[in-house]
Design a protein around this motif. Structure first.
Motif, PDB file in Angstrom:
ATOM      1  N   VAL A 257       0.854  -1.188   0.000  1.00  0.00           N
ATOM      2  CA  VAL A 257       0.000   0.000   0.000  1.00  0.00           C
ATOM      3  C   VAL A 257       0.891   1.239   0.000  1.00  0.00           C
ATOM      4  O   VAL A 257       1.903   1.281   0.701  1.00  0.00           O
ATOM      5  CB  VAL A 257      -0.989  -0.054   1.207  1.00  0.00           C
ATOM      6  CG1 VAL A 257      -0.290  -0.278   2.533  1.00  0.00           C
ATOM      7  CG2 VAL A 257      -1.883   1.180   1.276  1.00  0.00           C
ATOM      8  N   SER A 258       0.559   2.229  -0.822  1.00  0.00           N
ATOM      9  CA  SER A 258       1.438   3.395  -0.952  1.00  0.00           C
ATOM     10  C   SER A 258       1.247   4.371   0.209  1.00  0.00           C
ATOM     11  O   SER A 258       0.148   4.515   0.747  1.00  0.00           O
ATOM     12  CB  SER A 258       1.193   4.099  -2.290  1.00  0.00           C
ATOM     13  OG  SER A 258      -0.161   4.489  -2.364  1.00  0.00           O
ATOM     14  N   VAL A 259       2.342   5.032   0.559  1.00  0.00           N
ATOM     15  CA  VAL A 259       2.358   5.985   1.678  1.00  0.00           C
ATOM     16  C   VAL A 259       2.500   7.390   1.114  1.00  0.00           C
ATOM     17  O   VAL A 259       3.392   7.652   0.309  1.00  0.00           O
ATOM     18  CB  VAL A 259       3.523   5.647   2.637  1.00  0.00           C
ATOM     19  CG1 VAL A 259       3.662   6.707   3.719  1.00  0.00           C
ATOM     20  CG2 VAL A 259       3.324   4.269   3.249  1.00  0.00           C
ATOM     21  N   GLU A 260       1.633   8.298   1.533  1.00  0.00           N
ATOM     22  CA  GLU A 260       1.638   9.659   0.977  1.00  0.00           C
ATOM     23  C   GLU A 260       2.570  10.610   1.717  1.00  0.00           C
ATOM     24  O   GLU A 260       3.032  11.600   1.156  1.00  0.00           O
ATOM     25  CB  GLU A 260       0.224  10.269   1.022  1.00  0.00           C
ATOM     26  CG  GLU A 260      -0.638   9.896  -0.162  1.00  0.00           C
ATOM     27  CD  GLU A 260      -1.104   8.460  -0.129  1.00  0.00           C
ATOM     28  OE1 GLU A 260      -1.301   7.943   0.974  1.00  0.00           O
ATOM     29  OE2 GLU A 260      -1.238   7.849  -1.208  1.00  0.00           O
ATOM     30  N   HIS A 261       2.805  10.317   3.008  1.00  0.00           N
ATOM     31  CA  HIS A 261       3.515  11.317   3.801  1.00  0.00           C
ATOM     32  C   HIS A 261       4.305  10.623   4.910  1.00  0.00           C
ATOM     33  O   HIS A 261       3.794   9.707   5.545  1.00  0.00           O
ATOM     34  CB  HIS A 261       2.492  12.287   4.398  1.00  0.00           C
ATOM     35  CG  HIS A 261       3.090  13.387   5.213  1.00  0.00           C
ATOM     36  ND1 HIS A 261       3.712  14.477   4.653  1.00  0.00           N
ATOM     37  CD2 HIS A 261       3.174  13.555   6.564  1.00  0.00           C
ATOM     38  CE1 HIS A 261       4.147  15.273   5.615  1.00  0.00           C
ATOM     39  NE2 HIS A 261       3.838  14.742   6.776  1.00  0.00           N
ATOM     40  N   ILE A 262       5.563  11.061   5.094  1.00  0.00           N
ATOM     41  CA  ILE A 262       6.419  10.481   6.144  1.00  0.00           C
ATOM     42  C   ILE A 262       6.293  11.305   7.429  1.00  0.00           C
ATOM     43  O   ILE A 262       6.409  12.538   7.404  1.00  0.00           O
ATOM     44  CB  ILE A 262       7.896  10.446   5.688  1.00  0.00           C
ATOM     45  CG1 ILE A 262       8.059   9.588   4.425  1.00  0.00           C
ATOM     46  CG2 ILE A 262       8.826   9.958   6.805  1.00  0.00           C
ATOM     47  CD1 ILE A 262       7.692   8.127   4.594  1.00  0.00           C
ATOM     48  N   ILE A 263       6.054  10.599   8.535  1.00  0.00           N
ATOM     49  CA  ILE A 263       5.972  11.272   9.838  1.00  0.00           C
ATOM     50  C   ILE A 263       7.200  10.905  10.667  1.00  0.00           C
ATOM     51  O   ILE A 263       7.801   9.850  10.467  1.00  0.00           O
ATOM     52  CB  ILE A 263       4.682  10.874  10.609  1.00  0.00           C
ATOM     53  CG1 ILE A 263       4.513   9.337  10.672  1.00  0.00           C
ATOM     54  CG2 ILE A 263       3.463  11.511   9.959  1.00  0.00           C
ATOM     55  CD1 ILE A 263       3.326   8.879  11.516  1.00  0.00           C
ATOM     56  N   SER A 264       7.566  11.793  11.592  1.00  0.00           N
ATOM     57  CA  SER A 264       8.662  11.460  12.499  1.00  0.00           C
ATOM     58  C   SER A 264       8.410  12.006  13.893  1.00  0.00           C
ATOM     59  O   SER A 264       7.459  12.769  14.114  1.00  0.00           O
ATOM     60  CB  SER A 264      10.011  11.930  11.945  1.00  0.00           C
ATOM     61  OG  SER A 264       9.875  13.118  11.246  1.00  0.00           O
ATOM     62  N   ASP A 265       9.274  11.567  14.810  1.00  0.00           N
ATOM     63  CA  ASP A 265       9.115  11.850  16.235  1.00  0.00           C
ATOM     64  C   ASP A 265       8.820  13.332  16.488  1.00  0.00           C
ATOM     65  O   ASP A 265       9.532  14.200  16.005  1.00  0.00           O
ATOM     66  CB  ASP A 265      10.398  11.441  16.962  1.00  0.00           C
ATOM     67  CG  ASP A 265      10.160  11.210  18.433  1.00  0.00           C
ATOM     68  OD1 ASP A 265       9.310  10.367  18.764  1.00  0.00           O
ATOM     69  OD2 ASP A 265      10.824  11.889  19.244  1.00  0.00           O
ATOM     70  N   GLY A 266       7.794  13.613  17.246  1.00  0.00           N
ATOM     71  CA  GLY A 266       7.450  14.978  17.609  1.00  0.00           C
ATOM     72  C   GLY A 266       6.500  15.663  16.655  1.00  0.00           C
ATOM     73  O   GLY A 266       5.946  16.725  16.973  1.00  0.00           O
ATOM     74  N   ASP A 267       6.287  15.078  15.478  1.00  0.00           N
ATOM     75  CA  ASP A 267       5.317  15.670  14.538  1.00  0.00           C
ATOM     76  C   ASP A 267       3.935  15.717  15.185  1.00  0.00           C
ATOM     77  O   ASP A 267       3.581  14.841  15.968  1.00  0.00           O
ATOM     78  CB  ASP A 267       5.197  14.814  13.270  1.00  0.00           C
ATOM     79  CG  ASP A 267       6.364  15.019  12.315  1.00  0.00           C
ATOM     80  OD1 ASP A 267       7.248  15.832  12.633  1.00  0.00           O
ATOM     81  OD2 ASP A 267       6.380  14.343  11.265  1.00  0.00           O
ATOM     82  N   VAL A 268       3.182  16.740  14.819  1.00  0.00           N
ATOM     83  CA  VAL A 268       1.795  16.821  15.288  1.00  0.00           C
ATOM     84  C   VAL A 268       0.884  16.677  14.072  1.00  0.00           C
ATOM     85  O   VAL A 268       0.979  17.453  13.120  1.00  0.00           O
ATOM     86  CB  VAL A 268       1.531  18.157  16.013  1.00  0.00           C
ATOM     87  CG1 VAL A 268       0.053  18.260  16.409  1.00  0.00           C
ATOM     88  CG2 VAL A 268       2.418  18.264  17.255  1.00  0.00           C
TER      89      VAL A 268
END
Ligand SMILES: [Zn+2]
Length: 298
Positions: free
Chosen positions: A148-159
């Motif tokens: 499944v494709s991922v649109e956006h990368i998140i990382s520690d502390g992101d809101v």
């Protein structure tokens, strides 16, 4: 919480770990896709998953966030649970996961198609999601779920903001290199509750920390995760497996909503301590085994 209850819960968790030893995408515990009624956890956080595999819905007037999707056949169960609460799957705008193992993401591709939502994930879990678990160091070598494709990368502390909801990302790697917990604050009953949707640092059979480590840096990742989890402020917590947070002890179907039902900081910190101990024991055992092996060679 009463000590006996915590002990009992940890006992059952050990049983579950043994069960999952032999679990595959084709052959898995019946609790994983057994239906369980949707219910409100607290404020705008709802549980819409199966008897043991959690899916969480965070609702807002501008669309919803859905965390985890269970096994491939669970799409209808999750959709029915969302509708039973009076919401619609097509209003889900963001899809997230606690960890990209097949028991939590196998229905992700189908739910993404049905909802039109975007999938957001940490970089290491995005890789697994997009190759169907092929590159998973423990379970990989073939696809264990539909890519499944991922649109956006998140990382520690992101809101992650959607409507009124503000969800903070906590990278808790180890179980997978991209394992993630999420936290939010809600206001109910005239007070604030700190809520954690946790990925716990459980260790899958076959995981290695020293020579031939499961993935580079796994030992530091687990250590970092336990440190981070011990420092969290938690009133209410839930987790990727219902058995981990004692759903069936805390809630019975039809039970009236009470914002305090899932308040259980002691249970959270007791489980973190238990899993950290298990990690330290695994490190020791692996070291001892390596030592015996090297002595036998000499
Ligand atoms: Zn897992």
């Amino acid at each position: 919480m009463h000590k006996w209850t915590i002990g009992c819960r940890i006992f059952w968790l050990s049983v579950l770990c043994l069960v999952s030893l032999s679990a595959t995408a084709q052959d898995y515990p019946p609790a994983w896709d057994k239906p369980f009624p949707a219910h409100r956890v607290v404020a705008n956080l709802y549980s819409v998953g199966t008897y043991d595999l959690s899916s969480f819905l965070l609702t807002s007037d501008d669309g919803h966030i859905l965390i985890n999707t269970g096994m491939a056949g669970s799409t209808a169960l999750i959709r029915d649970n969302i509708e039973a609460l009076g919401f619609r799957l097509t209003d889900v705008k963001r899809l997230l996961t606690n960890q990209a193992h097949f028991d939590h993401v196998s229905a992700m591709a189908e739910i993404k198609e049905l909802s039109g939502a975007q999938l957001w994930a940490t970089a290491p879990d995005a890789k697994l999601l997009q190759d169907g678990g092929f590159s998973d160091p423990l379970f990989g070598g073939s696809e264990t779920f539909r890519p499944v494709s991922v649109e956006h990368i998140i990382s520690d502390g992101d809101v992650i903001a959607l409507g009124e909801t503000r969800l903070t990302v906590h990278e808790h790697p180890g179980h997978t290199a991209g394992s993630t917990s999420y936290s939010l604050r809600v206001h109910e009953n005239g007070r604030d509750y700190r809520v954690l949707i946790a990925n716990m640092g459980s260790i899958n059979p076959g995981t290695k920390f020293h020579e031939d480590e499961t993935y580079p840096g796994i030992r530091d990742d687990y250590a970092k995760t336990f440190k981070s989890q011990k420092a969290l402020d938690v009133d209410i917590w839930v987790a990727a497996h219902a058995s981990q947070y004692g759903l069936h002890d805390k809630y019975k179907p039809g039970q009236p909503y009470d914002a305090d039902t899932f308040v259980d900081p002691e249970g959270f910190f007791a489980l973190v301590a238990k899993l950290e101990q298990r990690f330290l024991t695994a490190l020791d055992e692996e070291k001892q085994a390596a030592q015996i092996e090297s002595e036998q060679k000499h």
